[in-house]
Design a protein around this motif. Structure first.
Motif, mmCIF file in Angstrom:
data_model
loop_
_atom_site.group_PDB
_atom_site.id
_atom_site.type_symbol
_atom_site.label_atom_id
_atom_site.label_comp_id
_atom_site.label_asym_id
_atom_site.label_seq_id
_atom_site.Cartn_x
_atom_site.Cartn_y
_atom_site.Cartn_z
ATOM 1 N N THR A 227 99.697 -5.936 -23.832
ATOM 2 C CA THR A 227 101.055 -5.653 -23.389
ATOM 3 C C THR A 227 101.189 -6.004 -21.903
ATOM 4 O O THR A 227 100.223 -6.453 -21.288
ATOM 5 C CB THR A 227 101.417 -4.168 -23.666
ATOM 6 N N GLY A 228 102.352 -5.782 -21.345
ATOM 7 C CA GLY A 228 102.564 -6.063 -19.920
ATOM 8 C C GLY A 228 103.926 -6.668 -19.670
ATOM 9 O O GLY A 228 104.720 -6.849 -20.599
ATOM 10 N N LYS A 234 100.080 -12.842 -21.144
ATOM 11 C CA LYS A 234 99.561 -12.169 -22.338
ATOM 12 C C LYS A 234 99.184 -13.181 -23.411
ATOM 13 O O LYS A 234 98.103 -13.125 -23.993
ATOM 14 C CB LYS A 234 100.614 -11.185 -22.891
ATOM 15 N N GLN A 295 106.543 -2.050 -28.479
ATOM 16 C CA GLN A 295 106.266 -0.637 -28.197
ATOM 17 C C GLN A 295 105.676 0.064 -29.416
ATOM 18 O O GLN A 295 104.773 0.884 -29.295
ATOM 19 C CB GLN A 295 107.537 0.066 -27.708
ATOM 20 N N LEU A 298 101.966 -0.524 -29.882
ATOM 21 C CA LEU A 298 101.073 0.259 -29.022
ATOM 22 C C LEU A 298 100.554 1.509 -29.731
ATOM 23 O O LEU A 298 99.464 1.985 -29.440
ATOM 24 C CB LEU A 298 101.792 0.664 -27.728
ATOM 25 N N ILE A 304 94.321 -0.591 -25.391
ATOM 26 C CA ILE A 304 95.486 -1.304 -24.872
ATOM 27 C C ILE A 304 95.036 -2.163 -23.689
ATOM 28 O O ILE A 304 94.331 -1.681 -22.797
ATOM 29 C CB ILE A 304 96.571 -0.303 -24.416
ATOM 30 N N GLU A 306 96.649 -4.036 -20.652
ATOM 31 C CA GLU A 306 97.877 -4.295 -19.915
ATOM 32 C C GLU A 306 97.618 -5.445 -18.940
ATOM 33 O O GLU A 306 96.792 -5.339 -18.040
ATOM 34 C CB GLU A 306 98.343 -3.064 -19.138
ATOM 35 N N THR A 317 102.967 -1.704 -13.041
ATOM 36 C CA THR A 317 102.500 -1.445 -14.402
ATOM 37 C C THR A 317 103.613 -0.783 -15.198
ATOM 38 O O THR A 317 104.365 0.040 -14.679
ATOM 39 C CB THR A 317 101.179 -0.628 -14.462
ATOM 40 N N LEU A 319 103.165 0.614 -18.254
ATOM 41 C CA LEU A 319 102.650 1.500 -19.292
ATOM 42 C C LEU A 319 102.855 2.967 -18.973
ATOM 43 O O LEU A 319 102.678 3.392 -17.836
ATOM 44 C CB LEU A 319 101.145 1.289 -19.446
ATOM 45 N N THR A 326 92.649 2.224 -21.875
ATOM 46 C CA THR A 326 93.445 1.116 -21.369
ATOM 47 C C THR A 326 92.631 0.239 -20.422
ATOM 48 O O THR A 326 91.858 0.746 -19.615
ATOM 49 C CB THR A 326 94.672 1.678 -20.609
ATOM 50 N N ARG A 328 93.382 -2.529 -17.558
ATOM 51 C CA ARG A 328 94.372 -3.272 -16.793
ATOM 52 C C ARG A 328 93.743 -4.594 -16.373
ATOM 53 O O ARG A 328 92.746 -4.613 -15.672
ATOM 54 C CB ARG A 328 94.857 -2.478 -15.580
#
Ligand SMILES: Nc1nc2c(ncn2[C@@H]2O[C@H](COP(=O)(O)OP(=O)(O)OP(=O)(O)O)[C@@H](O)[C@H]2O)c(=O)[nH]1
Ligand SMILES: [Mg+2]
Length: 453
Positions: A227-228, A234, A295, A298, A304, A306, A317, A319, A326, A328
């Motif tokens: 996600t992001g 991505k 969404q 997720l 996840i 990000e 961010t 999220l 997670t 990042r």
């Protein structure tokens, strides 16, 4: 007896055990009291246990259908524990159908999905985790998953459960006996045998839960959701991980709308990655739907990722904190000029890592972090077996019950209460192997198997 009952019935069942289509041979399997007479009627010969017989196969009107091998196993020394006859004919849809029809005409009925395994379970040839291990072995997505399923089939999981059950039983017997003969008031709290066993049980159960979680994750395949913000990279990252040009990449923010799922093998693990729409205020209906789907995605994530654009001065961010660990990922470090090594902050639940989806820098490290966060780095065979969500749920409940029981016992020292709680714990644990279990549970498990197994 109704057809959906899971008590043993006396029907003789038959199914084609090999995949349908053309092939070298096909195998039909019969199980039940009629397995031998039907096999002998079809071959017109006497079947000797475990002795392959080359023979013609005749239908009920004595027409020759095929020529092949008949193999008879007399119960209980068979897969199902009942008399079993296998007919190995030439591979072909028509031949297999004609053989099957003959067996049906001679009094067998078509097996339900998983019914052979179910009978093996009901005849104590294997317990539930072994039967499930067998199904998982057939469906295994990777070699490692297959190895672990094979361990479950051989009893690695059930042995671990049985060891704990044995300790539970011994403790229950000890406490119940002490309660039955109260010559004097017993102070259970002062009994080290009781407190020590409870502590050992607690440790073993927690360890088993960790192993089962990993086994289940490996079995169903882990879900990693990317996600992001729009344009963070991505889709580029998905393509890099997959080593394939799967998702469309453009410099237009809002390129990806549909969820793109791709199973990628990392260190022998099948992991499903989802690339999703960038999260922002939607510009149109399609993007709005894409963001909604992103969404939703997720919610099913085990991890996840990000992605943030490392060239932007302010890394924003998008999220909200989540249950799932997670990572990042600062992308585009080829542009920002930062090195992958300067990030590297990893805790059990959160990691920060620098990569370039364009050059591939840092991506191997990212793969390592993913596998590590999933708890799947341990390749030692000792704790490696396949498991299912059902087992994880049962073990989680059992562990919670035991934790609660110990806390209460330490506070009250009440032996009667402890005995009662341990009985409940034992029962809960027993649902894993099928020592205790309801009909509907069996129905649910075996109906997901394929026919002929
Ligand atoms: N130099 C460089 N460019 C990158 C990198 N990763 C992505 N890009 C570029 O950034 C732009 C956006 O990349 P995408 O992969 O489409 O980004 P996205 O996050 O999927 O974007 P949306 O689908 O619109 O949300 C493209 O022009 C990519 O070529 C990188 O590591 N380095
Ligand atoms: Mg994209």
């Amino acid at each position: 007896m109704t057809t959906d009952s899971h008590a043993l019935d006396s029907d003789t069942i038959v199914a084609i055990a090999t995949p349908s289509g053309r092939g070298g041979i096909c195998v039909l399997r019969l199980s039940g009291i009629q397995a031998k007479p039907i096999g002998e009627r079809i071959t017109k010969r006497t079947l000797i246990p475990r002795s392959p017989l080359v023979s013609r196969f005749f239908d009920q009107d004595n027409e020759i259908i095929d020529e092949g091998i008949a193999l008879f196993f007399n119960g209980p020394a068979s897969f199902t524990g009942e008399d079993v006859t296998e007919l190995h004919g030439h591979g072909g849809v028509i031949i297999a159908d004609m053989l099957l029809e003959t067996c049906l005409n001679l009094g067998a009925r078509l097996a339900r999905p998983g019914e052979f395994s179910e009978r093996a379970f009901l005849n104590n040839k294997m317990d539930l985790t072994q039967a499930e291990g067998l199904a998982d072995l057939i469906d295994a997505p990777t070699r490692r998953a297959a190895r672990q399923a094979s361990a479950s089939l051989r009893g690695a999981f059930s042995n671990a459960v049985s060891d704990i059950a044995t300790q539970l039983v011994q403790l229950r017997v000890y406490i119940e006996a002490a309660l039955d003969f109260p010559e004097e008031e017993i102070d259970f709290l002062a009994e080290t045998k009781v407190t020590d066993t409870l502590t050992t049980l607690q440790t073993s159960l927690h360890q088993l839960l960790v192993s089962a979680r990993q086994g289940a994750l490996l079995n169903r395949g882990a879900q990693v959701v990317i996600t992001g913000a729009p344009n963070a990279g991505k889709s580029s990252l998905l393509n890099r991980l997959a080593k394939d040009d799967i998702a469309i990449v453009t410099n237009i923010p809002g390129t990806t709308r549909d969820v793109i799922r791709q199973t990628i093998s990392l260190q022998g693990l099948a992991i499903e990655f989802s690339d999703t729409a960038g999260l922002r205020e939607a510009r149109d209906e399609i993007e709005k739907e894409g963001i909604y789907r992103a969404q939703n995605e997720l919610n099913r994530a085990d991890i996840i990722i990000e992605v943030v654009d490392d060239t932007l001065a302010q890394v924003s961010t998008v999220l909200t904190p989540s249950e799932a660990p997670t990572i990042r990922v600062h992308n585009k470090i080829d542009l920002s000029g930062r090195h992958a090594g300067t990030f590297n902050a990893t805790t059990t639940h959160h990691s920060v890592i620098g990569v370039s989806a364009a050059t591939g820098e840092g991506v191997a490290a990212l793969e390592g972090v993913i596998v590590g966060l999933l708890g799947l780095t341990d390749t030692s065979s000792a704790s490696a077996f396949s498991a299912r969500e059902r087992h994880v749920v049962a073990l989680t409940q059992t562990t919670a019950l035991l934790d609660q029981t110990i806390e209460q016992f330490m506070a009250t020292g009440a032996g009667e209460l402890l005995a009662e709680d341990l009985r409940a714990i034992h029962e809960r644990l027993g649902t894993i192997t099928g020592t205790f279990g309801a009909d509907d549970l069996l129905g649910e498990i075996f109906s997901s198997f394929c026919i002929g197994k």
